[in-house]
Design a protein around this motif. Structure first.
Motif, PDB file in Angstrom:
ATOM      1  N   GLU A  42       0.847  -1.197   0.000  1.00  0.00           N
ATOM      2  CA  GLU A  42       0.000   0.000   0.000  1.00  0.00           C
ATOM      3  C   GLU A  42       0.881   1.246   0.000  1.00  0.00           C
ATOM      4  OE1 GLU A  42      -3.814   1.846   2.412  1.00  0.00           O
ATOM      5  OE2 GLU A  42      -2.210   0.907   3.582  1.00  0.00           O
ATOM      6  N   ILE A  44       0.984   5.234   0.492  1.00  0.00           N
ATOM      7  CA  ILE A  44       0.296   6.419   1.002  1.00  0.00           C
ATOM      8  C   ILE A  44       0.785   7.635   0.210  1.00  0.00           C
ATOM      9  CG2 ILE A  44      -0.107   7.916   2.989  1.00  0.00           C
ATOM     10  CD1 ILE A  44      -1.346   5.150   3.273  1.00  0.00           C
ATOM     11  N   THR A  75      -1.282  -0.854  -4.336  1.00  0.00           N
ATOM     12  CA  THR A  75      -2.524  -0.095  -4.183  1.00  0.00           C
ATOM     13  C   THR A  75      -2.138   1.297  -3.692  1.00  0.00           C
ATOM     14  OG1 THR A  75      -2.870  -0.780  -1.877  1.00  0.00           O
ATOM     15  CG2 THR A  75      -3.855  -2.152  -3.613  1.00  0.00           C
ATOM     16  N   TYR A  76      -3.004   2.263  -3.968  1.00  0.00           N
ATOM     17  CA  TYR A  76      -2.673   3.657  -3.661  1.00  0.00           C
ATOM     18  C   TYR A  76      -3.785   4.289  -2.823  1.00  0.00           C
ATOM     19  CZ  TYR A  76       0.263   2.509  -7.643  1.00  0.00           C
ATOM     20  OH  TYR A  76       1.137   1.876  -8.495  1.00  0.00           O
ATOM     21  N   ARG A  77      -3.372   5.016  -1.781  1.00  0.00           N
ATOM     22  CA  ARG A  77      -4.357   5.691  -0.926  1.00  0.00           C
ATOM     23  C   ARG A  77      -3.956   7.163  -0.800  1.00  0.00           C
ATOM     24  NH1 ARG A  77      -5.518   5.468   5.008  1.00  0.00           N
ATOM     25  NH2 ARG A  77      -3.856   3.912   5.212  1.00  0.00           N
ATOM     26  N   ASN A  78      -4.793   8.036  -1.307  1.00  0.00           N
ATOM     27  CA  ASN A  78      -4.540   9.475  -1.246  1.00  0.00           C
ATOM     28  C   ASN A  78      -5.149  10.072   0.011  1.00  0.00           C
ATOM     29  OD1 ASN A  78      -4.805   8.637  -4.280  1.00  0.00           O
ATOM     30  ND2 ASN A  78      -3.591  10.514  -4.295  1.00  0.00           N
ATOM     31  N   ILE A  79      -4.338  10.804   0.764  1.00  0.00           N
ATOM     32  CA  ILE A  79      -4.805  11.517   1.957  1.00  0.00           C
ATOM     33  C   ILE A  79      -4.405  12.981   1.766  1.00  0.00           C
ATOM     34  CG2 ILE A  79      -4.733  11.666   4.473  1.00  0.00           C
ATOM     35  CD1 ILE A  79      -3.816   8.756   4.512  1.00  0.00           C
ATOM     36  N   GLU A  90      -0.209   9.606   8.910  1.00  0.00           N
ATOM     37  CA  GLU A  90      -0.822   8.293   8.731  1.00  0.00           C
ATOM     38  C   GLU A  90       0.262   7.226   8.566  1.00  0.00           C
ATOM     39  OE1 GLU A  90      -3.989   5.420   7.901  1.00  0.00           O
ATOM     40  OE2 GLU A  90      -3.860   7.346   8.946  1.00  0.00           O
TER      41      GLU A  90
END
Length: 366
Positions: A42, A44, A75-79, A90
């Motif tokens: 993952e 971030i 996988t990519y998670r934008n914050i 995070e």
């Protein structure tokens, strides 16, 4: 029974030693390959979807997945928001030592630390850089400003620069103006560098900078049409941490070179000290992929080796050229010392910068 000769025995032992070494190397390769086998990493991203850092990692991600043994899934998670601090926190609070959560950072994430922002409670010393991508920056002027070459900056009047924020990447040109003692005024509040460039084209400003990819794509045509004068680059770092000419624009002098042309001596003083601290993190090591510092060595090694392989991959080099800005994708282990030095600032310089942006640009820092 015939005795085996000394020469024969040596040959036999050499063969056995070679065979044993081969087994060790195969075992190591198998161990590295199996680490990410069937696993998901993952990433971030402390920015919104479609931003520069987001596009950067999403572009190189598929190539990394193919190049790393075991072909892990990304996988990519934008914050987004909060100057990138929530996304950074995070990762700082939730990343484990298994190498399955990583972080993309950019200059926006470095300046809060250098400026002593209390909200930026993350510590780069606890992480390891896996991949690094430098980016350059180029200053240029309008012919209407009267500036035809860098020496003219010493006498030019009423220069107007369009920027976004005094505590973002615009800090580097703003510091440069002070260092060179230019009669330049910063008009801040633009939503992006593209908008600032349009203001330049409209004649609303007469001084601008763009990152090297944007410079090559949008400013070089203006230069060819006689609508812009290239001045200088912010430079890059050599292996010893010295500021040198940017290989993307090798014909342009760096800011310290321009200082010597105008002043006839090497740069010095508070603004020079500030420039040397902030420029590397702003451009020379701008984009970094991080992992937690106590992640397995084999997890880090496969990324370093992937960088080596991708640097020789013609398809990767060609298809990612615009996103990488024409710079190579670098191994983090070879730049770790430079990176950590880029995030160090002495208390006196930090206080000086905070007071300067506070008084001149009315920036309030926590």
């Amino acid at each position: 029974m015939k005795k085996v000769g000394l020469k024969a025995r040596r040959s036999m032992w050499s063969l056995l030693a070679g065979f044993a070494l081969s087994l060790i190397l195969v075992a190591q390769a198998f161990g590295a390959a199996s680490y990410y086998e069937g696993k998901t990493i993952e990433i971030i991203i402390p920015f919104s979807v479609g931003g520069g850092s987001d596009i950067w990692i999403r572009t190189i991600g598929p190539y990394l997945g193919k190049s790393i043994p075991g072909n892990p899934r990304f996988t990519y998670r934008n914050i987004a928001g909060g100057r990138g601090i929530p996304g950074m926190m995070e990762f700082a609070l939730k990343a484990k030592s298994d190498g399955l959560m990583m972080l993309v950072s950019s200059a926006t994430n470095y300046f809060p630390v250098l400026l002593g922002d209390k909200a930026a409670k993350y510590d780069f010393r606890q992480w390891k850089p896996l991949l690094v991508n430098p980016v350059g920056g180029v200053m240029y002027a309008s012919p209407a400003s009267g500036v035809k070459r860098v020496e003219d900056l010493a006498k030019a009047k009423n220069l107007i620069y369009g920027g976004i924020s005094a505590i973002g990447l615009d800090m580097i040109p703003l510091i440069s103006f002070e260092l060179l003692e230019m009669d330049a005024r910063g008009v801040l509040g633009f939503k992006g560098r593209g908008e600032a460039r349009i203001a330049f084209e409209r004649g609303e400003t007469n001084l601008d900078y763009q990152t090297t990819p944007a410079y090559n794509a949008t400013v070089v045509p203006l230069i060819q049409e006689g609508k812009a004068i290239p001045l200088m680059s912010f430079g890059q770092l050599d292996d010893n941490g010295n500021i040198v000419r940017d290989p993307a624009v090798p014909d342009l002098p760096t800011v310290p070179e321009v200082y010597e042309k105008i002043k006839g001596k090497k740069p010095s003083g508070k603004f020079w000290d500030t420039y040397k601290i902030f420029m590397p993190s702003a451009f020379a090591v701008q984009k970094i992929l991080w992992v937690k510092g106590d992640a397995p060595a084999e997890a880090m090694r496969v990324f370093y080796e992937a960088a080596d392989r991708l640097g020789k991959d013609k398809e990767f080099v060609t298809k990612t050229s615009k996103v990488l800005g024409g710079y190579p994708l670098l191994r983090g282990d070879r730049l770790e010392k430079t990176i950590q030095q880029a995030f160090q600032i002495d208390a006196e310089t930090q206080r000086f910068v905070r007071e300067w942006v506070g008084k001149k640009y009315r920036v309030k820092l926590d």
